[in-house]
Scaffold this motif. Structure first.
Motif, PDB file in Angstrom:
ATOM      1  N   VAL A 193      10.877  12.461   0.531  1.00 21.78           N
ATOM      2  CA  VAL A 193      11.617  11.140   1.083  1.00 21.78           C
ATOM      3  C   VAL A 193      12.678  11.400   2.014  1.00 21.78           C
ATOM      4  O   VAL A 193      13.991  11.995   1.676  1.00 21.78           O
ATOM      5  CB  VAL A 193      12.306  10.506  -0.338  1.00 21.78           C
ATOM      6  CG1 VAL A 193      13.119   9.012   0.179  1.00 21.78           C
ATOM      7  CG2 VAL A 193      11.336  10.301  -1.300  1.00 21.78           C
ATOM      8  N   PRO A 228       9.055   1.071  -4.641  1.00 20.82           N
ATOM      9  CA  PRO A 228       9.683   1.707  -3.170  1.00 20.82           C
ATOM     10  C   PRO A 228      10.638   0.592  -3.016  1.00 20.82           C
ATOM     11  O   PRO A 228      10.457  -0.266  -3.238  1.00 20.82           O
ATOM     12  CB  PRO A 228       8.214   1.427  -2.747  1.00 20.82           C
ATOM     13  CG  PRO A 228       7.437   0.293  -3.355  1.00 20.82           C
ATOM     14  CD  PRO A 228       7.604   0.800  -4.802  1.00 20.82           C
ATOM     15  N   LEU A 232      12.147   2.427   2.205  1.00 16.46           N
ATOM     16  CA  LEU A 232      11.482   3.882   1.737  1.00 16.46           C
ATOM     17  C   LEU A 232      10.809   4.183   2.956  1.00 16.46           C
ATOM     18  O   LEU A 232      10.104   3.497   3.592  1.00 16.46           O
ATOM     19  CB  LEU A 232      10.625   3.709   0.844  1.00 16.46           C
ATOM     20  CG  LEU A 232       9.842   4.984   0.370  1.00 16.46           C
ATOM     21  CD1 LEU A 232      10.633   5.790  -0.154  1.00 16.46           C
ATOM     22  CD2 LEU A 232       8.382   4.376  -0.601  1.00 16.46           C
TER      23      LEU A 232
END
Length: 241
Positions: A193, A228, A232
């Protein structure tokens, strides 16, 4: 790997280490230097092809150690990956490659299976194992990733060079693609991420991934991503089986 035999191993109900088994076979079946030509002791069995029999001056333990290391590296596997597949410790695989381990035939079979080889190949019976060459493809240089053409998705970019088949790389922006529901497929998967957050579920375990968090897992385990955030941004890398 040591080749000394344990006293009374022939009468034990437990298989002796492979190196001991091989040493006995080589000793009992080899031709001695002082055999007279044409004598019964020096005659060659015309049906014996010699496959799987190391040369008289080659220690089977050295052959096995070199083969395990060679096949593992050719397959691109780490010590820990082989250990996990074979159900042994990483230290044990390292000891096999250095010749310090004395594996039983059962353990040898587990290691061979983990490497995608056979016990005979590891013992030098069929020559070096040649892995399939990776397909050639030109490098890709681009100032920005191209938007992946996927119906119903607008936030997925494909970073993979055209013609590549060993790995696939994707950049996801608030769009989880076909991984928004439980799925499983061959190979491995790595997600990192870069911004925002989402949840990942792998084999029943659920974790919240925030900026800077990553997850690496076997893609054969059922997995999916959920929740999400609007910001994101996640890098996903998938490998072939």
């Amino acid at each position: 790997m040591t080749s000394s035999r344990a006293t009374g191993a022939e009468n034990s109900s437990v298989d002796p280490p492979v190196s001991q088994q091989i040493s006995r076979r080589a000793t009992n079946g080899s031709v001695q230097p002082d055999d007279e030509p044409g004598s019964s002791a020096g005659e060659t069995d015309p049906t014996d092809t010699g496959r799987g029999t190391p040369p008289d001056n080659t220690d089977p333990g050295d052959v096995l150690a070199a083969s395990v290391a060679r096949v593992r590296r050719a397959a691109g596997l780490t010590l820990s990956a082989v250990a996990s597949r074979a159900g042994v410790s990483t230290a044990y695989v390292s000891q096999m490659e250095s010749g310090a381990a004395n594996p039983t035939f059962r353990t040898l079979c587990q290691i061979a299976d983990a490497l995608g080889a056979t016990p005979a190949e590891l013992l030098g019976g069929t020559g070096p194992v040649t892995p399939a060459p990776a397909p050639a493809f030109p490098p890709r240089f681009a100032p920005a990733p191209l938007l992946a053409q996927a119906d119903g998705h607008r936030g997925i970019w494909d970073l993979t060079a055209p013609g590549a088949s060993r790995i696939g790389a994707r950049l996801l922006h608030a769009d989880l693609g076909d991984h928004d529901h439980p799925t499983a497929h061959p190979g491995e998967e790595f997600a990192h991420v870069l911004a925002g957050s989402c949840r990942v579920s792998v084999g029943g375990a659920v974790r919240l991934l925030r900026r800077g968090d990553s997850c690496h897992f076997s893609a054969t385990d059922e997995h999916h991503f959920t929740d999400p955030s609007d910001d994101l941004l996640m890098l996903v890398v998938l490998t072939e089986e």
